[in-house]
Design a protein around this motif. Structure first.
Motif, mmCIF file in Angstrom:
data_model
loop_
_atom_site.group_PDB
_atom_site.id
_atom_site.type_symbol
_atom_site.label_atom_id
_atom_site.label_comp_id
_atom_site.label_asym_id
_atom_site.label_seq_id
_atom_site.Cartn_x
_atom_site.Cartn_y
_atom_site.Cartn_z
ATOM 1 N N MET A 102 0.813 -1.222 0.000
ATOM 2 C CA MET A 102 0.000 0.000 0.000
ATOM 3 C C MET A 102 0.843 1.267 0.000
ATOM 4 O O MET A 102 0.352 2.343 -0.318
ATOM 5 N N ASN A 103 2.108 1.175 0.333
ATOM 6 C CA ASN A 103 2.981 2.343 0.359
ATOM 7 C C ASN A 103 3.653 2.601 -0.985
ATOM 8 O O ASN A 103 4.374 3.573 -1.133
ATOM 9 N N SER A 104 3.432 1.728 -1.936
ATOM 10 C CA SER A 104 4.079 1.864 -3.233
ATOM 11 C C SER A 104 3.257 2.778 -4.143
ATOM 12 O O SER A 104 2.052 2.595 -4.287
ATOM 13 N N PRO A 105 3.914 3.754 -4.787
ATOM 14 C CA PRO A 105 3.181 4.654 -5.682
ATOM 15 C C PRO A 105 2.784 3.977 -6.995
ATOM 16 O O PRO A 105 1.933 4.469 -7.710
ATOM 17 N N ILE A 106 3.407 2.848 -7.302
ATOM 18 C CA ILE A 106 3.048 2.101 -8.512
ATOM 19 C C ILE A 106 2.626 0.693 -8.109
ATOM 20 O O ILE A 106 2.889 0.241 -7.000
ATOM 21 N N ASP A 107 1.987 0.004 -9.018
ATOM 22 C CA ASP A 107 1.433 -1.314 -8.711
ATOM 23 C C ASP A 107 2.416 -2.434 -9.045
ATOM 24 O O ASP A 107 2.031 -3.462 -9.584
ATOM 25 N N ILE B 48 9.382 -7.935 0.640
ATOM 26 C CA ILE B 48 8.833 -7.079 -0.410
ATOM 27 C C ILE B 48 9.398 -7.542 -1.753
ATOM 28 O O ILE B 48 10.605 -7.729 -1.886
ATOM 29 N N PHE B 49 8.510 -7.719 -2.738
ATOM 30 C CA PHE B 49 8.914 -8.152 -4.077
ATOM 31 C C PHE B 49 8.585 -7.096 -5.109
ATOM 32 O O PHE B 49 7.497 -6.512 -5.076
ATOM 33 N N ASN B 50 9.485 -6.901 -6.030
ATOM 34 C CA ASN B 50 9.226 -6.101 -7.217
ATOM 35 C C ASN B 50 8.819 -7.083 -8.308
ATOM 36 O O ASN B 50 9.600 -7.950 -8.700
ATOM 37 N N LEU B 51 7.593 -6.967 -8.798
ATOM 38 C CA LEU B 51 7.103 -7.903 -9.808
ATOM 39 C C LEU B 51 7.933 -7.890 -11.084
ATOM 40 O O LEU B 51 7.967 -8.880 -11.808
ATOM 41 N N ASN B 52 8.605 -6.789 -11.373
ATOM 42 C CA ASN B 52 9.443 -6.732 -12.569
ATOM 43 C C ASN B 52 10.560 -7.761 -12.546
ATOM 44 O O ASN B 52 11.031 -8.188 -13.596
ATOM 45 N N THR B 53 10.996 -8.174 -11.355
ATOM 46 C CA THR B 53 12.051 -9.181 -11.280
ATOM 47 C C THR B 53 11.558 -10.560 -11.695
ATOM 48 O O THR B 53 12.354 -11.430 -11.986
ATOM 49 N N LEU B 54 10.258 -10.742 -11.762
ATOM 50 C CA LEU B 54 9.695 -12.033 -12.147
ATOM 51 C C LEU B 54 9.376 -12.115 -13.635
ATOM 52 O O LEU B 54 9.104 -13.185 -14.145
ATOM 53 N N ARG B 55 9.413 -10.995 -14.299
ATOM 54 C CA ARG B 55 9.009 -10.969 -15.700
ATOM 55 C C ARG B 55 10.170 -11.336 -16.627
ATOM 56 O O ARG B 55 11.276 -10.866 -16.466
ATOM 57 N N ASP B 56 9.819 -12.163 -17.594
ATOM 58 C CA ASP B 56 10.724 -12.398 -18.699
ATOM 59 C C ASP B 56 10.312 -11.403 -19.786
ATOM 60 O O ASP B 56 9.354 -10.642 -19.611
#
Length: 122
Positions: free
Chosen positions: A85-90, A109-117
């Protein structure tokens, strides 16, 4: 009195062993590149829903991914995710790990971009 002390020591050893296993489990879950498959599967579950790790890894080819084997079978692990909830982006997720026997927990805390190919969607 000595028998009580011996029992207490064995109980302390068991708790220490579970604590170490819990920490190793979380570390390997995060650090293993192959955990991407499990994380993607986790993020497809409804947010806030606790999932047993055994259930999460059930349909995954465990020969190529993190194995919930005899080393971790003493743990009763559950995992869930929430939006940060503290993240300005989703792009951020909170992932909670909970061990049901000894009540250990940890939130990462995970950044979803690290999971994307390149052509991948989480």
């Amino acid at each position: 009195m000595a028998d009580n002390n011996l029992y207490d020591n064995k109980e302390d050893e068991f708790e220490s062993e579970l604590s170490l296993l819990f920490e190793l489990f979380v570390y390997y879950f995060i650090a293993t590149v192959d955990a991407k498959v499990l994380l993607k599967k986790l993020f497809k579950t409804p947010k806030g829903t606790w999932v047993s790790f055994k259930e999460l890894s059930k349909d995954v080819d465990v020969s190529k991914h993190m194995v919930y084997d005899k080393e971790y079978e003493k743990l009763d692990m559950y995992i869930c995710w929430l939006e940060d909830m503290n993240s300005p982006i989703d792009e951020w997720r909170l992932v909670a790990f909970f061990e049901n026997k000894e009540l250990y927990s940890q939130i990462l805390i995970f950044n979803l971009n690290t999971l994307r190919d390149k052509n991948d969607q989480v």
